[in-house]
Design a protein around this motif. Structure first.
Motif, short mmCIF file in Angstrom:
data_model
loop_
_atom_site.label_atom_id
_atom_site.label_comp_id
_atom_site.label_asym_id
_atom_site.label_seq_id
_atom_site.Cartn_x
_atom_site.Cartn_y
_atom_site.Cartn_z
N VAL A 65 0.92 -0.99 -0.03
CA VAL A 65 0.00 -0.09 0.12
C VAL A 65 0.96 1.18 0.02
O VAL A 65 0.60 2.36 -0.86
N LEU A 66 2.03 1.23 0.71
CA LEU A 66 2.74 2.35 0.90
C LEU A 66 3.48 2.57 -0.46
O LEU A 66 3.71 3.66 -0.97
N GLU A 67 4.05 1.50 -1.18
CA GLU A 67 4.58 1.72 -2.29
C GLU A 67 3.54 2.10 -3.45
O GLU A 67 4.07 3.18 -4.12
N GLU A 68 2.29 1.94 -3.28
CA GLU A 68 1.54 2.50 -4.32
C GLU A 68 1.32 4.14 -4.17
O GLU A 68 1.21 4.96 -4.87
N GLN A 69 1.14 4.32 -2.73
CA GLN A 69 0.99 5.75 -2.34
C GLN A 69 2.15 6.59 -2.81
O GLN A 69 2.13 7.71 -3.49
N VAL A 70 3.24 6.15 -2.57
CA VAL A 70 4.70 6.77 -2.75
C VAL A 70 5.07 6.98 -4.07
O VAL A 70 5.25 8.22 -4.56
N LEU A 71 4.58 5.81 -4.83
CA LEU A 71 4.85 5.79 -6.33
C LEU A 71 3.89 6.95 -7.01
O LEU A 71 4.46 7.64 -8.08
N GLU A 72 2.85 7.06 -6.59
CA GLU A 72 1.92 7.93 -7.23
C GLU A 72 2.48 9.36 -6.70
O GLU A 72 2.48 10.17 -7.99
N ARG A 73 3.09 9.50 -5.70
CA ARG A 73 3.58 10.89 -5.41
C ARG A 73 4.48 11.13 -6.52
O ARG A 73 4.80 12.35 -6.91
N LEU A 74 5.60 10.13 -6.38
CA LEU A 74 6.78 10.61 -7.47
C LEU A 74 6.28 10.75 -8.89
O LEU A 74 6.81 11.29 -9.59
N ILE A 75 5.25 9.96 -9.28
CA ILE A 75 4.50 10.04 -10.58
C ILE A 75 4.15 11.77 -10.86
O ILE A 75 4.47 12.23 -11.73
N MET A 76 3.37 12.23 -9.86
CA MET A 76 2.98 13.50 -9.99
C MET A 76 4.02 14.59 -9.88
O MET A 76 3.95 15.62 -10.61
N GLN A 77 5.14 14.30 -9.19
CA GLN A 77 6.30 15.20 -9.25
C GLN A 77 6.92 15.14 -10.63
O GLN A 77 7.20 16.36 -10.99
N ARG A 78 7.17 13.88 -11.03
CA ARG A 78 7.83 13.99 -12.30
C ARG A 78 7.06 14.46 -13.29
O ARG A 78 7.78 15.20 -14.34
N LEU A 79 5.81 14.45 -13.31
CA LEU A 79 5.00 15.02 -14.45
C LEU A 79 5.27 16.45 -14.29
O LEU A 79 5.22 17.12 -15.22
N GLN A 80 4.91 17.04 -13.30
CA GLN A 80 5.19 18.47 -12.97
C GLN A 80 6.63 19.03 -13.46
O GLN A 80 6.78 20.14 -13.88
N ILE A 81 7.56 18.13 -13.16
CA ILE A 81 8.92 18.89 -13.47
C ILE A 81 8.92 18.76 -14.87
O ILE A 81 9.74 19.58 -15.63
N LEU A 82 8.55 17.66 -15.77
CA LEU A 82 8.59 17.44 -17.31
C LEU A 82 7.85 18.58 -17.67
O LEU A 82 8.40 19.26 -18.82
N ARG A 83 6.56 19.15 -17.04
CA ARG A 83 5.87 20.02 -17.73
C ARG A 83 6.66 21.40 -17.31
O ARG A 83 6.65 22.40 -18.64
N ALA A 84 7.10 21.64 -16.15
CA ALA A 84 7.85 22.85 -15.93
C ALA A 84 9.14 23.03 -16.98
O ALA A 84 9.46 24.07 -17.66
N GLU A 85 9.83 22.00 -17.24
CA GLU A 85 10.88 22.13 -18.07
C GLU A 85 10.54 22.42 -19.67
O GLU A 85 11.16 23.24 -20.34
N SER A 86 9.37 21.56 -20.02
CA SER A 86 8.85 21.86 -21.43
C SER A 86 8.48 23.27 -21.54
O SER A 86 8.31 23.76 -22.86
#
Length: 422
Positions: A65-86
């Motif tokens: 359960v913790l893996e799923e929650q933390v992975l979703e947070r990492l995904i949202m962080q990565r998406l925002q960083i990619l959008r910011a860079e683009s």
């Protein structure tokens, strides 16, 4: 030497093979657009969350359960960083250095002590710098999103202040959010409501609200136990205000259906809004600033001479008009009309808080030069109305900003390519 090189070259593949056999290959746990999240990144993030949760004395959910929650947070962080860079957002080394200096000051540490504290927790300082850089980039992206909001109007502020609830109780809240996509269908809402019912079952079985938030909530604050913080009843959307008003600490609201999903709120504490009484000061101020014509030592000598003249009976206001470098007050005879202690910075604050009415300070230095302060009067002022008005505007702004960012993040997630391989 020439004859040795081929032998070394032949040995290299064997060495690399041996190293490969000893070191497990880092697996990919998620594809995010054209980027990847590795198992090592997930493990490192989980270790940090585990330390935080354990330091709060809370129970951890099962590892999967913790893996799923933390992975979703990492995904949202990565998406925002990619959008910011683009979209052209950049963060310089100087920006990161400034942020690190602020972190050090907030924790009353030097730069070297901050590095030691970070490394003592098992994180390399370069990794910490990288995380700070990412946080700055995400913050700038969200600021750009919020900049598209309309300004809060005076009419909106007046309407909020005129409401029965404004200025009333404050609630310390936690939340569990089961999200739905943008423009969710009735079936998607029914699925979310069914999941919320399961969460209520877990709460009835004795699971703490914080643990349930860590396990099931899909809000950004899930891994902090759903902590929302203190909120004035008037700062909450009406559906939330109606749900929590009257709840006692520890009680949980009914499920609340919103465009973002289904939400459960817990009231952790309640307090009454109190009056805001501020100590205000009225003083005269004289500044001698160093310049190309006056050295720092000469500025100090001049301010000492002016203090002696004031002590001998000369008028502070006339001397301020003639000599003060503070152009904003010189023509007023150095008058600083009623102000709270911190209005002019820590140097002035320290003086006015230590003086009695009618008393003249010793010369003191700030980055602007050498100063004299004469305290004239002190009073207690009821600033409740002014503070409430400021809080009303801030509440409305924060509420709109959060709604705008939440809408942006839901849209970003739904439009992006994400493949989870956990």
């Amino acid at each position: 030497m020439i004859r040795i090189l081929p032998a070394l070259a032949l040995c290299l593949p064997l060495v690399l093979m041996a190293q490969t056999e000893r070191q497990p290959i880092d697996s990919i746990v998620a594809l995010v657009e054209e980027d990847v999240i590795l198992q090592s990144e997930l493990d490192q993030a989980i270790d940090g969350i585990v330390r935080q949760v354990e330091s709060r004395g809370e129970n951890l959910p099962p590892r999967n359960v913790l893996e799923e929650q933390v992975l979703e947070r990492l995904i949202m962080q990565r998406l925002q960083i990619l959008r910011a860079e683009s979209t052209g957002i950049r963060v310089s080394d100087a920006d990161v250095d400034d942020a690190l200096n602020r972190v050090a000051r907030q924790n009353e540490l030097t730069g070297g002590q901050l590095r030691q504290a970070v490394e003592a927790e098992g994180t390399s300082f370069e990794q910490f710098r990288s995380e700070i850089r990412d946080e700055i980039m995400i913050s700038r992206l969200q600021q750009r999103v919020m900049s598209s909001m309309d300004e809060i109007s005076d009419t909106e502020v007046e309407i909020l202040m005129a409401s029965d609830q404004f200025g009333g109780r404050e609630y310390l809240l936690s939340q569990i959010v089961v999200s739905v996509p943008e423009s969710a269908s009735p079936d998607q809402f029914r699925e979310a409501e069914a999941r919320v019912e399961e969460i209520y079952d877990r709460l009835d079985e004795g699971m703490s609200f914080s643990s349930a938030a860590i396990s099931y909530s899909q809000a950004p604050d899930a891994l902090e136990g759903g902590d929302v913080g203190w909120r004035n009843i008037s700062a909450l959307p009406p559906v939330f205000a109606d749900a929590v008003e009257g709840l006692s600490p520890g009680e949980v609201s009914e499920p609340l259906r919103t465009p973002a999903g289904v939400i459960i709120l817990q009231v952790r504490d309640v307090r009454e809004r109190s009056e805001v009484i501020v100590t205000e000061y009225r003083a005269r101020h004289l500044l001698i600033s160093p310049s190309e014509l006056i050295t720092t030592d000469e500025a100090r000598e001049r301010i000492e001479d002016l203090r002696e003249r004031i002590e001998d009976g000369e008028d502070f206001a006339e001397l301020a008009r003639e000599y003060s470098s503070d152009q904003s007050t010189a023509n007023l005879g150095g008058l600083l009309d009623w102000f709270p202690a911190g209005a002019y910075g820590p140097y002035v604050r320290e003086q006015v808080e230590s003086l009695e009415p009618g008393e003249l300070s010793d010369p003191f230095q700030s980055p602007n030069g050498w100063h004299l302060i004469k305290l004239l009067e002190v009073r207690e002022s009821d600033r409740t109305e002014e503070v409430l008005r400021s809080e009303a505007r801030e509440m409305l702004s924060e509420q709109k900003a959060q709604e705008e960012v939440d809408r942006f993040l839901r849209q970003l997630r739904s439009e992006s390519f994400v493949e989870i391989r956990l």
